[in-house]
Design an enzyme around this catalytic site. Structure first.
Site, PDB file in Angstrom:
ATOM      1  N   HIS A 191      42.675 -42.109 -72.941  1.00 19.16           N
ATOM      2  CA  HIS A 191      42.515 -40.772 -72.040  1.00 19.16           C
ATOM      3  C   HIS A 191      43.769 -40.405 -71.576  1.00 19.16           C
ATOM      4  O   HIS A 191      44.026 -39.274 -71.368  1.00 19.16           O
ATOM      5  CB  HIS A 191      41.537 -41.190 -70.586  1.00 19.16           C
ATOM      6  CG  HIS A 191      40.071 -41.496 -70.972  1.00 19.16           C
ATOM      7  ND1 HIS A 191      39.426 -40.263 -71.570  1.00 19.16           N
ATOM      8  CD2 HIS A 191      39.296 -42.381 -70.961  1.00 19.16           C
ATOM      9  CE1 HIS A 191      38.099 -40.553 -71.599  1.00 19.16           C
ATOM     10  NE2 HIS A 191      38.112 -41.942 -71.411  1.00 19.16           N
ATOM     11  N   ARG A 334      29.634 -29.227 -74.611  1.00 15.05           N
ATOM     12  CA  ARG A 334      28.716 -30.502 -74.799  1.00 15.05           C
ATOM     13  C   ARG A 334      28.112 -30.695 -73.686  1.00 15.05           C
ATOM     14  O   ARG A 334      28.758 -30.586 -72.419  1.00 15.05           O
ATOM     15  CB  ARG A 334      29.900 -31.476 -75.119  1.00 15.05           C
ATOM     16  CG  ARG A 334      29.193 -32.947 -75.111  1.00 15.05           C
ATOM     17  CD  ARG A 334      30.208 -34.056 -75.772  1.00 15.05           C
ATOM     18  NE  ARG A 334      31.095 -34.472 -74.633  1.00 15.05           N
ATOM     19  CZ  ARG A 334      32.086 -35.340 -74.721  1.00 15.05           C
ATOM     20  NH1 ARG A 334      32.354 -35.587 -76.078  1.00 15.05           N
ATOM     21  NH2 ARG A 334      33.064 -35.582 -73.729  1.00 15.05           N
ATOM     22  N   GLU A 433      28.596 -39.136 -84.050  1.00 16.95           N
ATOM     23  CA  GLU A 433      29.539 -40.113 -83.305  1.00 16.95           C
ATOM     24  C   GLU A 433      28.971 -41.513 -83.567  1.00 16.95           C
ATOM     25  O   GLU A 433      29.616 -42.372 -83.341  1.00 16.95           O
ATOM     26  CB  GLU A 433      29.836 -39.815 -81.882  1.00 16.95           C
ATOM     27  CG  GLU A 433      28.850 -39.484 -81.165  1.00 16.95           C
ATOM     28  CD  GLU A 433      29.137 -38.803 -79.762  1.00 16.95           C
ATOM     29  OE1 GLU A 433      30.125 -39.267 -79.310  1.00 16.95           O
ATOM     30  OE2 GLU A 433      28.193 -38.154 -79.108  1.00 16.95           O
ATOM     31  N   ASN A 456      36.449 -40.307 -82.199  1.00 18.68           N
ATOM     32  CA  ASN A 456      36.830 -41.431 -81.445  1.00 18.68           C
ATOM     33  C   ASN A 456      35.514 -42.279 -81.404  1.00 18.68           C
ATOM     34  O   ASN A 456      35.881 -43.777 -81.412  1.00 18.68           O
ATOM     35  CB  ASN A 456      37.236 -40.984 -79.931  1.00 18.68           C
ATOM     36  CG  ASN A 456      38.187 -39.972 -79.965  1.00 18.68           C
ATOM     37  OD1 ASN A 456      39.090 -39.759 -81.148  1.00 18.68           O
ATOM     38  ND2 ASN A 456      38.541 -39.258 -78.870  1.00 18.68           N
ATOM     39  N   ASP A 457      34.364 -41.947 -81.191  1.00 12.62           N
ATOM     40  CA  ASP A 457      33.221 -42.917 -81.029  1.00 12.62           C
ATOM     41  C   ASP A 457      33.073 -43.303 -82.518  1.00 12.62           C
ATOM     42  O   ASP A 457      32.609 -44.527 -82.829  1.00 12.62           O
ATOM     43  CB  ASP A 457      32.112 -42.463 -80.312  1.00 12.62           C
ATOM     44  CG  ASP A 457      32.519 -42.720 -78.661  1.00 12.62           C
ATOM     45  OD1 ASP A 457      33.264 -43.579 -78.461  1.00 12.62           O
ATOM     46  OD2 ASP A 457      31.707 -41.898 -78.114  1.00 12.62           O
ATOM     47  N   CYS A 504      35.483 -32.677 -83.270  1.00  5.15           N
ATOM     48  CA  CYS A 504      36.188 -32.429 -81.939  1.00  5.15           C
ATOM     49  C   CYS A 504      37.051 -33.706 -81.558  1.00  5.15           C
ATOM     50  O   CYS A 504      37.419 -33.919 -80.499  1.00  5.15           O
ATOM     51  CB  CYS A 504      35.246 -31.943 -81.033  1.00  5.15           C
ATOM     52  SG  CYS A 504      33.734 -32.977 -80.753  1.00  5.15           S
TER      53      CYS A 504
END
Length: 573
Positions: A191, A334, A433, A456-457, A504
């Protein structure tokens, strides 16, 4: 003495400034028996006044940089200091038990914290436990004569040095003074790294040892382009960093000329470059960097920045502002992605062994439908003011998507029946994801309007490696052939059904990943707004035909993340 460290380049740019140590001080103490209790109570009162003065200054700074609503948390902290039940109990402990102020504070604060934490039927009062912890820590620091770091009070040019930076730490950074930051742990997808890119602050993370290699006030040079960090750089090294900063500034000036340009490749094919945002405040950066869309509006920040569940009207106003500002460009919103590492103090979630694999995102929305329906109504009302696309996160099965779509259609029908204007062209898509959804993308594509790949996930679930765990961070491999094959399968599945596929996750703005994605046929690339012009410039130099050949080698001939990184560096950069 000059020291050189190597980390992960997390946010572009060069910075040279004094080190500001954002590390937790030692607040340990021993219990002592006191004979002069009056003097000890006087110590407590002095520490209380000093803490109050701190909080007033921090509040003023927070109001200036973050706004009145965010600053109000410090009012609650000052109220605790002013509460005679709290400070009075500490004084009584000193005089009755004849213990030092530090011990009395520790005993009383633990009692208050335990009391508040036990109020499970009152989330607001439960939240006060965290306030008591913060206030007690500040009081203790003054009793011990140890300064607490506070990035909001920085008033000179510095480079932040920390073990890690929380989102709240990063939110307090003032670009005027904070020229960069370096951490012991973390990666490009942390983050803090994402926030650094949004703020355009150079950052290097994952150095392992920067907090033990630097002292407060030492000069430190940070190269967010290469991951190099130099403590007490020589005159020659400072000159080299200055030259690199000038070259980078010239390069950015060239990118800025592309602000209003369409994103086209060397062979004339157009692709959509979009921005990821968290709040309407991010719109300035979106427009300044020439985004062609918003590919990810993370609505959970509306929930995280509020003391209670945001109302339908509050959400409507936020969504409307973004849609109007971007119109006629599309905005992908989202729905609430709470859980995992995102918690709401006013909405306690069950304790879980694996929260990233647990009760989060669409799973909460489908279970707590009153929250989900409120958000969907706000989105539907806002749809009349722009080009809305809605995306559901953490979808694992087609049944989950169909359940979410059913609720959406019910709320749409209810609003239309009531005479509320609602757009008729809202696309419904999903985040890809979870590997199960990626593998079944050919079936999902028959039901959804679009895919947006959340790398990312997807990477951490596919590699079975927590991206925040420094011991397995080497397994965060976006260029691994297994990941590339999954991404290619998702893109092909979408195209076969006449749907579009975007990305994204942070990989969408990664200069190594972009050529490979271009070769795979990805339609939309959504990233931190500050990466857009750099990627647009890169795409201008790339031929889709050449990149198709490159991606085939990456997926079907190479066997490792490093091989694919070298492949792109050799043939593109």
């Amino acid at each position: 003495m000059t020291k050189e460290l190597k980390g992960i380049a997390a946010s572009d740019g060069i910075a040279v400034a004094k080190a500001y140590m954002l590390v937790e001080p030692d607040l340990s103490f021993d219990q002592k028996t006191i004979t002069d209790t009056d003097a000890e109570v006087s110590r407590l009162k002095d520490a209380t006044k000093a803490s109050h003065d701190d909080l007033q200054l921090i509040r003023d700074k927070a109001k200036e940089s973050l706004g009145e609503e965010e600053a109000q948390v410090f009012d609650a902290h000052m109220m605790i200091l002013d509460d005679p039940e709290f400070t009075g109990a500490i004084e009584s402990k000193i005089t009755d038990d004849k213990v030092n102020a530090e011990q009395a504070l520790d005993d009383v604060s633990k009692m208050f914290i335990a009391t508040f934490e036990a109020m499970t039927d009152n989330p607001y009062m439960q939240e006060r436990a965290a306030d008591v912890k913060d206030v007690s820590k500040r009081l203790l620091s003054h009793l011990l004569g140890v300064a607490l770091p506070n990035p909001a009070l920085i008033n000179e040019e510095v480079v932040i040095v920390a073990h890690d930076l929380t989102p709240s730490d990063t939110a307090q950074l003032n670009k005027k003074y904070v020229k960069g930051f370096v951490t012991d742990i973390g990666g490009r997808t942390a983050h803090s790294a994402i926030m650094a890119r949004s703020l355009e602050i150079p950052a290097v993370v994952g150095t392992d040892s920067v907090t033990t290699s630097v002292e407060a006030g030492q000069m430190i040079a940070v190269d967010g382009l290469t991951g190099d960090v130099v403590v007490e750089p020589s005159t020659e090294q400072q000159a080299s960093f200055k030259k690199e900063a000038e070259d980078y500034a010239a390069e950015r000036a060239e990118w800025a000329k592309l602000k209003t340009a369409t994103t086209v490749t060397a062979d004339g094919k157009h692709y959509e470059l979009a921005a990821n945002i968290g709040t309407p405040k991010d719109l300035d950066g979106v427009h300044a960097n020439g985004a062609e869309a918003i590919g990810l509006y993370r609505t959970e920040f509306l929930y995280m920045d509020s003391a209670e569940l945001p109302t339908e009207d509050d959400q409507f106003e936020a969504y409307k502002e973004v849609l109007e500002s971007m119109s006629p460009k599309p905005v992908v919103v989202r729905t609430m992605d709470i859980g995992g590492d995102k918690h709401l103090p006013y909405m306690p979630l069950p304790e879980e062994m694996n929260p990233f694999l647990g009760y989060r995102a669409i799973r909460i929305s489908l279970d707590r439908q009153e929250i989900f329906r409120t958000q969907l109504r706000a989105l539907l009302r806002a749809s009349a003011f722009g080009k809305l696309r809605i995306m559901f996160p953490m979808i694992a099965t087609i049944q989950e998507f169909e359940a979410a779509k059913k609720i959406f259609l019910e709320e749409k029908a209810n609003l239309e029946k009531a005479g509320t204007k609602v757009a008729d062209d809202i696309q419904l898509g999903i985040m890809i994801e979870i590997p199960a959804a990626a593998v079944l993308a050919d079936q999902f594509a028959k039901h959804v309007d679009f895919f947006s790949i959340g790398t990312n996930d997807l990477i951490q679930y596919t590699m079975a490696a927590d991206r925040g765990n420094e011991h397995v961070s080497y397994l965060y491999q976006p260029y691994n052939p297994s990941i590339l094959r999954l991404v290619k399968h998702v893109i092909d599945a979408a195209h076969k059904e006449g749907k579009w596929a975007g990305m994204c996750g942070e990989a969408a703005g990664d200069p190594i990943m972009v050529p490979l994605l271009l070769g795979m046929g990805l339609d939309e690339y959504s990233m931190s707004a500050t990466s857009i012009l750099k990627v647009r410039s890169l795409m201008k130099r790339l031929s889709t035909t050449d990149m198709q050949k490159l991606s085939e080698v990456a997926m079907n001939e190479n066997i490792s993340n490093d091989q694919n990184k070298e492949l792109v560096e050799k043939n593109v950069h």
